[in-house]
Design an enzyme around this catalytic site. Structure first.
Site, mmCIF file in Angstrom:
data_model
loop_
_atom_site.group_PDB
_atom_site.id
_atom_site.type_symbol
_atom_site.label_atom_id
_atom_site.label_comp_id
_atom_site.label_asym_id
_atom_site.label_seq_id
_atom_site.Cartn_x
_atom_site.Cartn_y
_atom_site.Cartn_z
ATOM 1 N N ASP A 101 -24.370 53.993 -12.444
ATOM 2 C CA ASP A 101 -24.321 53.444 -11.083
ATOM 3 C C ASP A 101 -24.490 51.922 -10.972
ATOM 4 O O ASP A 101 -25.419 51.365 -11.560
ATOM 5 C CB ASP A 101 -25.446 54.050 -10.235
ATOM 6 C CG ASP A 101 -25.699 55.511 -10.520
ATOM 7 O OD1 ASP A 101 -24.962 56.122 -11.289
ATOM 8 O OD2 ASP A 101 -26.668 56.042 -9.959
HETATM 9 N N1 DQQ Z 1 -27.818 58.205 -11.304
HETATM 10 C C1 DQQ Z 1 -27.626 59.097 -10.202
HETATM 11 C C2 DQQ Z 1 -28.667 58.663 -9.226
HETATM 12 C C3 DQQ Z 1 -29.809 58.311 -10.109
HETATM 13 C C4 DQQ Z 1 -29.149 57.632 -11.248
HETATM 14 C C5 DQQ Z 1 -26.224 59.041 -9.651
HETATM 15 C C6 DQQ Z 1 -29.828 57.830 -12.586
HETATM 16 O O1 DQQ Z 1 -29.005 59.667 -8.300
HETATM 17 O O2 DQQ Z 1 -30.761 57.472 -9.457
HETATM 18 O O3 DQQ Z 1 -25.269 58.879 -10.652
HETATM 19 O O4 DQQ Z 1 -29.154 57.165 -13.615
#
Ligand code: DQQ
Length: 579
Positions: free
Chosen positions: A64
């Protein structure tokens, strides 16, 4: 009781849908851990499918985008990063800076596990610039091996450092902990804060209650003491866990973006959630009732997986920010790999950020438009221009003179009014299918009336490999249905890849008898924008023959009706300074 039952039915349907999805397209649960690969530092970095102008660090896993912001003349992009390997794990906030969103300089990771409130991970979050020009990051900390989640803050150690290299996590963290009865492992990803008329800041956290997706609302006067609102901002039955919510205003008129705190009668609001169950993102347009602190989607906007998507392909955990230097709202999304974890470990890297997109409201008020930031055009090199060429049934015309593996292509097709009458019929049986399934049945080679026509990207000379990006126009009663596909099924001779026939419908007015397409092609990604950004689709593909200077670009038509290339411009893309 009635509501419970319908929620239960929805959930069962969701589960069935998910199982089908998992078995068909290989979607994986989030945060899948590969203990053997998690800390295998990559000594070699596989070059073959690395992108040239999409955001990537030098090596290892990324997911992300986090806390994007523009601060004192510098764009900051933080992102989820595994410093030790090419699969998800050991997550920290990596940090890069840029003055143009194109050339990026890497800095040391900013937020990494070091305190009891984030000992097991520093997960996603957002930045807010507080009055007095003071940036603050809110992020999710993982406090134990059961993935219990809390919300923390961090502030720059030295505001006079132009790059804000070092951030401090004060000892009064965590700011928010899950309440008794809340799901502690679905309680994360704080949004950028907005200021209400009552002078209180507000943020959302994503999560779920049983199988209901929830955007929890928290309020604070001082950004330190946060109180949970009695009602969430919004929820939707049967949609499962909501990750990475994003909530922001768009003006009803004009193409400017707005600061996240703008309210009033001249704006609509957007709520985007990343659905953990499907690993796709959905947004609704609606109104924000500031008296009740509730969000109400418009009748034309549906919650859940029948709703609108930013991108009908590989695009997840996105985040937007307001760029006040250019009065625009910019969206960043992550594209995962579509090869295997073993492939990623072997090539030493995984994940890219897609090209930042400017978001505006479609004049029809029913959806958003997305378009690559204009700065991207500074990378355009040699240009090829075509116009007026007619493509009859079966024609395939090569676009030569550019680097087809690293290109930006814009094309507008036109057709005769009579061709609309000869479009193929939309089979009523397909009404229960989504666009991807329709594309799966008709594809780019099955002859149609008006279409399929479009581009064959990342194609080998003899078309053993190609990723077609194209339109098919259907007749449904007195109306027309336009399907846009980015079909990876013939993209590679390699085994073990996830190769979906990604597709979305395009809500476009055909009175001018034109359809336009832009594709950003970059070695292992094809990022496409139909009808000036009404429908966007990103595919990750791994050709074996159509690589570097062996890649070709073609324009094709497999419909019985002729189409004309009104204009086509293709550019070789130069390589920016990328981390
Ligand atoms: N990736 C998820 C999120 C989390 C993060 C979404 C953890 O919900 O915070 O891809 O790497």
């Amino acid at each position: 009781m009635g509501q419970f039952c319908s929620e239960k039915i929805l959930w069962v349907l969701a589960l069935v849908f998910t199982c089908v999805l998992v078995s068909i397209n290989g979607v994986e649960a989030s945060h899948k851990v590969y203990p053997d690969y998690q800390s295998l530092t990559a000594s070699n970095v596989g070059r073959l499918h690395r992108t040239a102008y999409h955001f990537q660090p030098k090596r290892h896993w990324i997911n992300d985008p986090n806390g994007p912001m523009y601060y004192n003349g510098v764009y900051h992009l933080f992102y989820q990063y595994n410093p030790k390997g090419a699969v998800w794990g050991n997550i920290v906030w990596a940090h890069s800076v840029s003055t143009d969103l194109i050339n990026w300089t890497p800095l040391d990771p900013t937020i990494f596990p070091s305190k009891p409130f984030d000992k097991y991970g520093c997960w996603s979050g957002s930045a807010t610039v507080l009055p007095g020009n003071r940036p603050v990051i809110l992020y999710t900390g993982i406090v134990d091996q059961n993935n219990t989640q809390v919300q923390n803050y961090a502030v720059p150690a030295n505001l006079s450092d132009p790059y804000l290299r070092e951030w401090v996590k004060p000892d009064n963290n965590p700011l928010i902990v899950p309440q008794a009865g809340e799901n502690k492992t679905a309680f994360r990803d704080p949004t950028t804060a907005w200021l209400g008329r009552d002078g209180r800041w507000r943020i959302l956290l994503g999560g779920k209650r049983k199988h209901r997706g929830v955007a929890f609302l928290y309020r604070s006067r001082d950004f330190l003491r946060w109180t949970k609102a009695k009602h969430p901002l919004h929820t939707a039955a049967g949609t499962g866990n909501w990750e990475c919510p994003d909530f922001y205003p768009v003006p009803k008129q004009g193409s400017n973006g707005l600061d996240t705190s703008v309210l009033g009668p001249n704006v609509k609001h957007v709520l985007k959630v990343s659905l953990d169950v499907t690993r796709y993102e959905y947004y609704t347009l609606g109104s924000y009732d500031t008296d009740k602190d509730r969000y109400i989607p418009d009748d034309t906007s549906r919650d859940g997986w029948n709703g609108l998507r930013y991108d009908y392909g590989n695009f997840y955990a996105s985040k937007s920010f307001f760029d006040h230097s250019k009065n625009r709202r910019i969206l960043w999304g992550w594209a995962n790999e579509s090869d295997t974890a073993y492939d990623d470990m072997t090539k030493g890297w995984a994940g890219i950020q897609l090209i930042p997109r400017v978001i505006t409201l479609d004049p029809n008020g029913k959806q958003l438009l997305q378009w690559p930031i204009p700065e991207l055009e500074s990378l355009r090199g040699e240009n090829v221009h075509l116009s007026g060429q007619v493509l009859k049934k079966g024609d395939v015309v090569e676009v030569t003179g550019i680097t087809a593996a690293q290109a930006d292509v814009e094309v507008t097709f036109s057709f005769a009014a009579s061709s609309l009458d000869l479009a193929e019929q939309f089979d009523p049986a397909w009404k229960t299918l989504d666009a991807q399934d329709v594309c799966g049945r008709r594809g780019s080679t099955v002859e149609g009336g008006l279409g399929p026509f479009g581009l064959l990207t990342l194609a080998s000379e003899n078309l053993e490999e190609y990723t077609p990006v194209f339109f098919r126009v259907f007749k449904a009663g007195y109306q027309h249905v336009v399907l846009m596909c980015s079909d990876a099924r013939s993209s590679s001779l390699m085994d073990g890849l996830y190769t979906p026939s990604f597709a979305g419908f395009v809500d476009v007015d055909l009175t001018d008898k034109k359809l336009s397409l832009r594709s950003l092609i970059d070695h292992s990604v094809v990022e496409s924008f139909g009808a000036r950004g009404k429908t966007c689709i990103s595919s990750r593909v791994y050709p074996t023959l159509a690589v570097s200077d062996k890649a070709h670009l073609y324009v094709f038509n497999n419909g019985t009706e002729a189409v004309k290339i009104e204009t086509l411009d293709a550019w070789s893309m130069n390589r920016p300074r990328m981390n």
